[in-house]
Design an enzyme around this catalytic site. Structure first.
Site, mmCIF file in Angstrom:
data_model
loop_
_atom_site.group_PDB
_atom_site.id
_atom_site.type_symbol
_atom_site.label_atom_id
_atom_site.label_comp_id
_atom_site.label_asym_id
_atom_site.label_seq_id
_atom_site.Cartn_x
_atom_site.Cartn_y
_atom_site.Cartn_z
ATOM 1 N N GLY A 171 118.269 58.670 -34.260
ATOM 2 C CA GLY A 171 119.535 58.915 -34.957
ATOM 3 C C GLY A 171 120.084 57.628 -35.534
ATOM 4 C CB CYS A 208 128.481 54.491 -26.851
ATOM 5 S SG CYS A 208 128.680 53.154 -28.046
ATOM 6 N N GLY A 245 114.893 58.074 -29.567
ATOM 7 C CA GLY A 245 116.012 58.542 -30.385
ATOM 8 C C GLY A 245 115.989 57.866 -31.738
#
Length: 533
Positions: A275, A132, A273
């Site tokens: 994850g 990212c 999300g």
């Protein structure tokens, strides 16, 4: 050294001058002519090329193989310089998220990217580190300048960003500087949050994904494996990770900085999300005192596992199909999915009811995904505020002096490890000499064995033939044992390494091994075969 004349000049030109219409480049700033200009005399390494007016010389020149032209031209630098390790990258420090997201490559696509990069004419090995906060391409290039040019064109093609624009934001490092950079990345020194541990896991993933992929070769593989060692050592021997926060924790911290203090205990939290990043967001929300949140994810299994781990926290699972309705009931929305297209655009947000008055009626979108999950157009809505990974700098600006002190401790370790890696890479130079010397000895052994067996006549018993063959092999191996021992070095001792490299050059001279030329020929042939497939 004999070279096949079928290795045509046209093929060489297609290798070294791909996408170039000119036959040669002017020799400025280390850019040199790849093919000798006509009507010029070259005297180099004992090889004399006469003026093109000499008809005999001209005739001979036309029959020279491409490799011979390479050897006798200014492009001889290819035989003098070993391949270079190069990193071309854009990070949170040099490029905006809008550019990084266009360059981002999902982990599943790393092998494809490696294959495409290694199909370029001057690239031997490659690796991709895409997170990212950064997008970095590591390559081993036959030519620094042409390799960089090819990689930049590839990056432009895959991202649709003009090369000129990429050049404004890229950073470019060679060899020792490139190695040092990756070591610093693995140690957490280049992270937005100093010492954060997630980057080390991402470097490990590069090695895991690269195993068995053609193009993730000895140099690049060795570089990344050593970087993992550096990252572990820095964290074990310094307190750089003490109190360090991750991108996820910085995102939670940013949210609480932007919320009115009175709303900290009752702001409605939505996490999209589940994850690694999403799980960390949840844990850091809990650490801030949040006891209830909604988590949207593709499947419920991950959310259930997190719920089991945090038993005293109310975690409500919702499927992706209910994402927008969940957002309408949230004050803060954290997004951390691998979606390559935005989950929220202006049309998805403009009709949502405003956030509660406890938070000022404005809904916060904290997007820590790259590519981004929330379109920048959402910022145009009065009742919404959007923050992305670039906005986390506000959180990590504190404690700057402490960060610098910790970084200095880590740099001392990186300096030691850098010397070890460079020594290991230097030691690899002896490998081609070892192979060439053994092949040279084997050719002599086989020829002399054939002569001997011929003199002994027909009908030689297999046992006798084998005994003579074993005898010849034994003599050669015993004779080569000493030289081979003096060519082997693990690179850990600089004195031994220097002696080893001196021995290598001496053997090259004594036996006319022309190792570097042979290696170059092999690389060029491999590139031709690869590009013809």
């Amino acid at each position: 050294m004999a070279v096949s004349t079928t290795f045509s000049a046209a093929k060489l030109e297609s290798i070294f001058l791909k996408s170039s219409s000119s036959r040669a480049l002017s020799s400025t700033n280390n850019h040199v002519s790849l093919l000798p200009k006509p009507r010029t005399t070259f005297i180099q390494k004992g090889i004399i090329r006469c003026d093109a007016q000499n008809s005999d010389a001209q005739s001979n020149a036309t029959t020279l193989s491409a490799l011979e032209q390479l050897k006798t031209s200014a492009a001889d630098r290819y035989t003098k310089e070993r391949s270079s390790i190069v990193v071309i990258g854009l990070s949170v420090h040099t490029a905006p998220v809008e550019m990084r997201e266009k360059l981002a490559i999902p982990e599943a696509e790393w092998p494809r990217a490696i294959a495409e990069l290694c199909s370029l004419n001057h690239i031997e090995e490659a690796a991709v580190l895409s997170t990212c906060n950064r997008m970095e391409i590591y390559v081993v290039a036959l030519s620094q300048h042409r390799g960089v040019k090819e990689v930049m064109e590839w990056m432009s093609k895959t991202s649709s960003i003009p090369v000129s624009e990429l050049c404004e934001h890229r950073f470019l490092l060679y060899n020792k500087d490139a190695t040092q950079h990756l070591f610093q990345v693995s140690a957490g020194l280049e992270s937005l949050v100093l010492g954060e541990g997630q980057i080390l896991a991402q470097v490990k993933q590069v090695v895991k994904v690269g195993q068995g992929v053609n193009g993730f070769g000895r140099n690049i593989s060795g570089l990344f494996k050593h970087a993992i060692t550096v990252g572990k050592r820095v964290r074990a021997e310094t307190n750089i990770a003490a109190g360090a926060v991750s991108v996820s924790s910085a995102a939670v911290e940013l949210a609480y900085m932007k919320l009115p203090r009175a709303s900290h205990d009752n702001a409605r939290m939505l996490v999209i999300g589940a994850g690694k990043m999403g799980k960390l967001v949840i844990k850091h929300l809990v650490a801030k005192g949040c006891t209830r949140m909604v988590v949207v994810n593709r499947t419920e299994e991950r959310v259930a596992a997190i719920r089991d781990e945090l038993r005293d926290i109310e975690i409500i699972y919702k499927p992706l199909s209910e994402m927008h309705s969940c957002a309408s009931e949230a004050d803060v929305v954290f997004t951390s999915t691998a979606s390559e297209t935005p989950l929220f655009m202006k049309e998805n947000v403009k009709d949502l009811p405003p956030a509660s008055q406890d938070v000022g009626g404005r809904r916060l979108f904290i997007d820590i995904s790259v590519p981004r999950n929330v379109g920048s157009c959402v910022s145009d809505i009065e009742s919404a505020r959007v923050y992305n990974v670039d906005d986390l700098k506000e959180v990590v600006a504190a404690n700057k002096e402490d960060r610098l002190r910790k970084a200095m401790e880590a740099q001392a370790i990186i300096g030691e490890e850098l010397k070890q890696f460079e020594a290991w890479r230097d030691s690899l130079e002896t490998v081609p000499t070892i192979k060439k010397l053994r092949a040279y000895a084997e050719r002599i052994r086989a020829a002399e064995l054939e002569k001997c067996l011929g003199k002994m006549g027909d009908g030689i018993p297999k046992k006798t033939r084998k005994a003579v063959d074993d005898l010849s092999r034994g003599i050669v191996n015993r004779l080569l044992h000493g030289p081979m021992q003096h060519l082997r070095c693990d690179g850990s001792d600089s004195r031994t390494l220097t002696e080893t490299l001196e021995n290598m050059h001496a053997l090259n001279r004594m036996f006319s091994l022309e190792t570097e030329i042979a290696v170059l020929e092999q690389k060029i042939r491999a590139k031709v075969e690869q590009n013809q497939k």
